[in-house]
Design an enzyme around this catalytic site. Structure first.
Site, mmCIF file in Angstrom:
data_model
loop_
_atom_site.group_PDB
_atom_site.id
_atom_site.type_symbol
_atom_site.label_atom_id
_atom_site.label_comp_id
_atom_site.label_asym_id
_atom_site.label_seq_id
_atom_site.Cartn_x
_atom_site.Cartn_y
_atom_site.Cartn_z
ATOM 1 C CG HIS A 60 -1.767 1.184 1.401
ATOM 2 N ND1 HIS A 60 -3.093 1.203 1.021
ATOM 3 C CD2 HIS A 60 -1.511 2.427 1.901
ATOM 4 C CE1 HIS A 60 -3.610 2.398 1.281
ATOM 5 N NE2 HIS A 60 -2.670 3.153 1.819
ATOM 6 C CD GLU A 61 1.697 3.507 3.736
ATOM 7 O OE1 GLU A 61 1.897 4.580 3.126
ATOM 8 O OE2 GLU A 61 0.706 3.327 4.464
ATOM 9 C CG HIS A 64 0.598 6.483 -0.320
ATOM 10 N ND1 HIS A 64 -0.361 7.361 -0.789
ATOM 11 C CD2 HIS A 64 0.001 5.765 0.674
ATOM 12 C CE1 HIS A 64 -1.484 7.197 -0.101
ATOM 13 N NE2 HIS A 64 -1.292 6.236 0.783
ATOM 14 C CD GLU A 90 -4.880 7.294 1.223
ATOM 15 O OE1 GLU A 90 -4.774 6.054 1.036
ATOM 16 O OE2 GLU A 90 -4.189 7.900 2.044
#
Length: 293
Positions: A60-61, A64, A90
């Site tokens: 997930h990160e 980003h 997001e």
């Protein structure tokens, strides 16, 4: 063991496209991505009873971080060169984690690496079982670990309470009770204490109000962008099954990352996907992943 989890996390984040010469992975109490386009800092937390929590947080990160890294160098330090708000940010983490890395295609690539990392044996380590492990749906107390079906209910609760607080219709001291009631109403569970209830997120403590909706807006945007990417890059999911993120990242680089803040979010979504933002692709994604089987 944490060391084994970290080695696997680094292997997968690099497979996705994280540039090791421009960043690193560390440990913290809460996963996050920070830094600059040339110095990307990712953190995660580890649970020796469930390695998937840390791995998926890292992926997930990584989404980003890849967005930040892909912002146009020629526009550095100018407003036009900044990331386009948190809903789009997001969407970039969720398109990597939820759309790509929780897919059957990606799990066909990742399962052998997971088996190798933990010396796993038996059917539990087969791609199909690991895929089902990543797509379980059940009510849970903690937002950041909720599945993508029940996750919007966490956001709805927080948004409703925020609006009441801002309107002066709810006092801060009444939050624990209002939270518990909202969890019972929406998810059918009751937090045992405030740590797993209204104090689990840092947003209100930091004075960050109006932020929570960006998580679900990001999920909706991610689904719409992913469908557009699949349309434009027919080999995308075949490539994911081989651990090749170039078709997806190339599409994101052209249609999202390189545009930075040169368009507003609505215009970017229209230009990239061919239609205004709506929930149709998100609903179709949930139905295909969780009801088709």
């Amino acid at each position: 063991a944490v060391a084994d989890q970290q080695r696997l996390a680094e292997r997968l984040m690099h497979a996705v496209g994280f540039p090791p010469e421009h960043g690193r992975l560390d440990t913290s109490r809460h996963p996050f991505s920070s830094g600059t386009p040339e110095d990307l800092r990712i953190t995660t937390r580890y649970d020796e009873g469930d390695f998937t929590s840390a791995i998926m947080a890292v992926l997930h990160e990584t989404g980003h971080a890849l967005y930040d890294h892909g912002l146009p160098r020629a526009w550095r330090h100018q407003p036009v060169g900044e990331a386009l708000g948190m809903s789009i940010h997001e969407s970039q983490s969720l398109i990597v984690e939820m759309q790509a890395c929780r897919s059957r295609a990606f799990m066909a690539f990742a399962a052998p690496l997971m088996r190798e990392a933990f010396a796993g044996e038996g059917e539990a380590w087969e791609p199909e079982n690991l895929y089902r492990l990543q797509t379980r749906v059940a009510p849970s107390l903690i937002r950041v670990e909720a599945d993508e079906v029940t996750y919007p209910l966490h956001i709805l609760l927080r948004t409703r309470l925020e609006r009441l607080l801002i309107a002066g219709e709810l006092e801060a001291g009444d939050l624990p009770g209002a939270w518990a009631e909202g969890m019972r109403e929406g998810l059918g569970i009751t937090p045992p204490d405030d740590r797993d209830g209204c104090l689990q997120d840092i947003h209100w403590v930091e004075g960050i109000f109006g932020y929570f909706p960006t998580y679900t807006l990001g999920a909706v945007t991610a689904a719409q962008l992913y469908q557009a990417a699949r349309r434009d890059e027919p080999e995308l999911e075949t490539a994911l099954g081989e651990g090749d993120f170039r078709p997806l990242l190339g599409w994101l680089a052209e249609n999202v990352h390189s545009l930075a803040s040169s368009l507003d979010a609505r215009a970017l979504v229209v230009q990239a996907s061919g239609k205004p933002l709506d929930a149709d692709d998100f609903e179709a994604h949930l139905r295909a992943r969780y009801l088709a089987d």
